[in-house]
Design a protein around this motif. Sequence first.
Motif, PDB file in Angstrom:
ATOM      1  N   UNK A   1       6.301 -41.078 -81.208  1.00 29.01           N
ATOM      2  CA  UNK A   1       7.617 -40.491 -81.544  1.00 29.01           C
ATOM      3  C   UNK A   1       7.266 -39.689 -82.891  1.00 29.01           C
ATOM      4  N   UNK A   2       6.259 -40.222 -83.533  1.00 27.74           N
ATOM      5  CA  UNK A   2       6.064 -39.474 -84.900  1.00 27.74           C
ATOM      6  C   UNK A   2       5.062 -38.098 -84.446  1.00 27.74           C
ATOM      7  N   UNK A   3       4.338 -38.176 -83.438  1.00 29.05           N
ATOM      8  CA  UNK A   3       3.583 -36.897 -83.133  1.00 29.05           C
ATOM      9  C   UNK A   3       4.849 -36.028 -82.500  1.00 29.05           C
ATOM     10  N   UNK A   4       5.552 -36.283 -81.909  1.00 31.11           N
ATOM     11  CA  UNK A   4       6.557 -35.298 -81.484  1.00 31.11           C
ATOM     12  C   UNK A   4       7.564 -34.816 -82.330  1.00 31.11           C
ATOM     13  N   UNK A   5       7.777 -35.811 -83.496  1.00 34.29           N
ATOM     14  CA  UNK A   5       8.679 -35.295 -84.459  1.00 34.29           C
ATOM     15  C   UNK A   5       8.104 -34.281 -85.628  1.00 34.29           C
ATOM     16  N   UNK A   6       6.888 -34.266 -85.592  1.00 32.93           N
ATOM     17  CA  UNK A   6       5.927 -33.293 -86.342  1.00 32.93           C
ATOM     18  C   UNK A   6       5.698 -31.888 -85.577  1.00 32.93           C
ATOM     19  N   UNK A   7       5.862 -32.174 -84.271  1.00 30.82           N
ATOM     20  CA  UNK A   7       5.454 -30.814 -83.465  1.00 30.82           C
ATOM     21  C   UNK A   7       6.921 -30.111 -83.031  1.00 30.82           C
ATOM     22  N   UNK A   8       7.819 -30.701 -82.775  1.00 25.68           N
ATOM     23  CA  UNK A   8       8.931 -30.320 -82.334  1.00 25.68           C
ATOM     24  C   UNK A   8      10.034 -29.981 -83.546  1.00 25.68           C
ATOM     25  N   UNK A   9      10.811 -28.955 -83.098  1.00 23.88           N
ATOM     26  CA  UNK A   9      11.624 -28.521 -84.434  1.00 23.88           C
ATOM     27  C   UNK A   9      12.730 -29.556 -84.196  1.00 23.88           C
ATOM     28  N   UNK A  10      13.316 -29.941 -83.201  1.00 26.10           N
ATOM     29  CA  UNK A  10      14.618 -30.879 -83.242  1.00 26.10           C
ATOM     30  C   UNK A  10      14.035 -32.158 -83.501  1.00 26.10           C
ATOM     31  N   UNK A  11      15.184 -33.202 -83.532  1.00 26.20           N
ATOM     32  CA  UNK A  11      14.770 -34.552 -83.898  1.00 26.20           C
ATOM     33  C   UNK A  11      14.838 -35.483 -82.520  1.00 26.20           C
TER      34      UNK A  11
ATOM     35  N   UNK B   1       2.307 -55.546 -88.427  1.00 27.79           N
ATOM     36  CA  UNK B   1       3.522 -55.225 -89.145  1.00 27.79           C
ATOM     37  C   UNK B   1       3.277 -54.123 -90.269  1.00 27.79           C
ATOM     38  N   UNK B   2       2.199 -54.229 -90.883  1.00 23.15           N
ATOM     39  CA  UNK B   2       1.605 -53.414 -91.948  1.00 23.15           C
ATOM     40  C   UNK B   2       1.628 -51.688 -91.264  1.00 23.15           C
ATOM     41  N   UNK B   3       0.891 -51.693 -90.216  1.00 23.88           N
ATOM     42  CA  UNK B   3       0.942 -50.310 -89.715  1.00 23.88           C
ATOM     43  C   UNK B   3       2.329 -50.070 -89.221  1.00 23.88           C
ATOM     44  N   UNK B   4       3.080 -50.785 -88.602  1.00 19.30           N
ATOM     45  CA  UNK B   4       4.172 -50.428 -88.186  1.00 19.30           C
ATOM     46  C   UNK B   4       5.261 -49.864 -89.306  1.00 19.30           C
ATOM     47  N   UNK B   5       5.131 -50.577 -90.505  1.00 16.99           N
ATOM     48  CA  UNK B   5       5.798 -50.264 -91.696  1.00 16.99           C
ATOM     49  C   UNK B   5       5.461 -48.849 -92.088  1.00 16.99           C
ATOM     50  N   UNK B   6       4.146 -48.581 -92.228  1.00 15.20           N
ATOM     51  CA  UNK B   6       3.404 -47.176 -92.527  1.00 15.20           C
ATOM     52  C   UNK B   6       4.038 -46.094 -91.805  1.00 15.20           C
ATOM     53  N   UNK B   7       4.082 -46.491 -90.346  1.00 17.32           N
ATOM     54  CA  UNK B   7       4.615 -45.359 -89.445  1.00 17.32           C
ATOM     55  C   UNK B   7       6.172 -45.275 -89.649  1.00 17.32           C
ATOM     56  N   UNK B   8       6.938 -46.009 -90.013  1.00 20.46           N
ATOM     57  CA  UNK B   8       8.151 -46.087 -90.059  1.00 20.46           C
ATOM     58  C   UNK B   8       8.461 -45.189 -91.337  1.00 20.46           C
ATOM     59  N   UNK B   9       7.645 -45.532 -92.477  1.00 20.78           N
ATOM     60  CA  UNK B   9       7.920 -44.625 -93.625  1.00 20.78           C
ATOM     61  C   UNK B   9       7.615 -43.213 -93.372  1.00 20.78           C
ATOM     62  N   UNK B  10       6.586 -43.072 -92.654  1.00 20.19           N
ATOM     63  CA  UNK B  10       6.236 -41.436 -92.534  1.00 20.19           C
ATOM     64  C   UNK B  10       7.199 -40.924 -91.519  1.00 20.19           C
ATOM     65  N   UNK B  11       7.786 -41.546 -90.241  1.00 19.48           N
ATOM     66  CA  UNK B  11       8.642 -41.047 -89.588  1.00 19.48           C
ATOM     67  C   UNK B  11      10.142 -40.724 -90.330  1.00 19.48           C
ATOM     68  N   UNK B  12      10.404 -41.500 -91.178  1.00 23.88           N
ATOM     69  CA  UNK B  12      11.602 -41.159 -91.992  1.00 23.88           C
ATOM     70  C   UNK B  12      11.429 -40.068 -92.700  1.00 23.88           C
ATOM     71  N   UNK B  13      10.264 -40.172 -93.556  1.00 23.75           N
ATOM     72  CA  UNK B  13       9.919 -38.708 -94.497  1.00 23.75           C
ATOM     73  C   UNK B  13       9.976 -37.682 -93.574  1.00 23.75           C
ATOM     74  N   UNK B  14       9.449 -37.280 -92.539  1.00 20.34           N
ATOM     75  CA  UNK B  14       9.646 -36.204 -91.706  1.00 20.34           C
ATOM     76  C   UNK B  14      10.767 -35.736 -91.221  1.00 20.34           C
TER      77      UNK B  14
END
Length: 262
Positions: A84-94, A118-131
Amino acid sequence: MQRDDVRFKTSGVAKLEFMAQEEIVTILPDFRMEQADFISGRYGPFNPPDPAEVPLWLAILLRESGCCRIVTPSWLRKEHLQDVLAKEKDEQGFQSVPFHFLEVAKLLCKWRADVKECTEVERLLRELDNVRDEKIRRGMGALKPGNQGYKMSSLAALEINTAKMPMIHLMDTMRNYAAAPAPAEDVVAGDVNAVRALNNEPDAIPAEDPLVQPAEDGDDLPPADIDAAGLIGLGDVDTPGPTTETPVSTDHSSKKRRRLRR
């Protein structure tokens, strides 16, 4: 204070967390029990090791009592979040995410033993939220006076709550700006320069130099030039030298003697 902590302390978040606890999750019960009736529905039976689906609030109560383990939802797993994070960065929509994914993830990550990596999951969630938050900011920045709005689909509940007040303030500001009359000294009927100024174009009619005064009718002056000292003077004009006055004699005795001789 981290940004996540600030967002979860803003107005309306407690209500969102309460509503998020109605989401259905899967548990692995450690007890046996027949179906139980609640106001929100009937859940069970609970027969280990068979999984059971219950609302999040019930899963939290059972987990705090040590009566079950909560199964990590598929959308909260590391591999899914990376995709989901990779697609969020590449595509214009949500990208499409659960409506309460941030609130549910925050509640489930309290039991780190139940969430794999859990630690990696929390990091991915923060990055996804920021994007996603950066996309919301760019959408708000694209709004201009006269626009009817900006379409942003697939937003989560916490994202809507965070952007709601700034968006309302921005729309009110643009509406007031569009409705406000232009100052009379800036826009005058037939003033070409004022219209071009609104479009950030150079003046069609150059402004008059305040140091150069127009000549009046009947004046016949040669063009002005600037000498080496930077002074303005008249070119090719012979200026008269200093004038001297001839004294007028007031002695009348010589005239009288001439008359007597005659």
